[in-house]
Design an enzyme around this catalytic site. Structure first.
Site, PDB file in Angstrom:
ATOM      1  CG  HIS A  95      -0.880  -4.581   5.154  1.00 40.53           C
ATOM      2  ND1 HIS A  95      -1.369  -3.351   5.509  1.00 40.53           N
ATOM      3  CD2 HIS A  95      -1.965  -5.337   4.805  1.00 40.53           C
ATOM      4  CE1 HIS A  95      -2.695  -3.354   5.387  1.00 40.53           C
ATOM      5  NE2 HIS A  95      -3.073  -4.541   4.968  1.00 40.53           N
TER       6      HIS A  95
ATOM      7  CG  HIS B 108      -0.246   0.071   2.527  1.00 42.66           C
ATOM      8  ND1 HIS B 108       0.235   1.242   3.073  1.00 42.66           N
ATOM      9  CD2 HIS B 108       0.069  -0.909   3.409  1.00 42.66           C
ATOM     10  CE1 HIS B 108       0.804   0.992   4.236  1.00 42.66           C
ATOM     11  NE2 HIS B 108       0.716  -0.320   4.468  1.00 42.66           N
TER      12      HIS B 108
END
Length: 211
Positions: free
Chosen positions: A150, A9
């Site tokens: 992540h 992200h």
């Protein structure tokens, strides 16, 4: 084979200040929104058949910039959500170092031994991302998949794909709004690109100066 884009992200509101996020849900920062746009443009000409995302805001907002350019819906999957940092969640790095010095040392030097109080272990994350990768191999053979996740699950995925011991977890770079490209073959996985950030230009430099 499966072509797999593994994407971290873009910068969240908490990344620049060093606050552990885990399953907490801050959105992207102003710079992160720009990074996500640049990432989307970088992948615009790629043939992408499906987009998966962790359900947290920072991943979903990043995935939107990719999915909309390919006319795709985002599929949420909790197997690629961030590690549950337990009691560390919401704490600043300096606070963690002061309150949990031995756990902090172990996380940096022996991550495979860590079990976060009230949260997950790195092995827990490894098990769920390995299950996800096997699912992708079976369901999307012959396709190109983009997944937005992540830093912890991405590094765990790379360990799983390359059969690297979890003790080596930190050897993989994993910057905000970066992507890696893996070709999943019948008998091996090939890393074609790793932690690519050139599409970010000056935004990448500014982000690193802020850390």
């Amino acid at each position: 084979m499966v072509k797999l884009f593994i994407i971290r992200h873009a910068e969240s509101e908490w990344n620049p200040i060093g606050r552990y996020q885990g399953l907490l849900d801050p959105g992207l920062s102003e710079r992160g929104l720009k990074q996500a746009e640049l990432l989307g443009r970088a992948l615009e000409k790629e043939k992408i058949d499906v987009v998966y995302s962790s359900p947290l805001k920072r991943t979903y907002q990043t995935a939107q910039e990719i999915a909309k350019r390919h006319g795709l819906e985002i599929i949420e999957d909790r197997r690629i959500i961030e590690i549950d940092h337990g009691v560390w969640s919401g704490m600043l790095v300096e606070e963690v170092k002061e309150r949990f010095p031995e756990d902090f040392r172990m996380w940096l030097e022996e991550p495979h031994r860590v079990k976060f109080e009230g949260g997950e272990s790195l092995q827990d994350v490894f098990n769920r991302v390995k299950d996800f990768l096997e699912f992708i191999r079976e369901k999307h053979w012959g396709q190109t998949v983009a997944l937005v996740s992540h830093t912890v699950p991405i590094r765990a995925m790379l360990c799983a794909l390359l059969n690297v011991d979890l003790s080596k977890f930190w050897v993989f770079g994993c910057d905000n709004a970066s992507y890696s490209l893996v070709r999943m073959e019948e008998k091996r996985n090939v890393i074609l690109k790793l932690n690519i950030t050139c599409h970010l230009g000056e935004w990448y430099v500014q982000a690193h100066h802020a850390l």
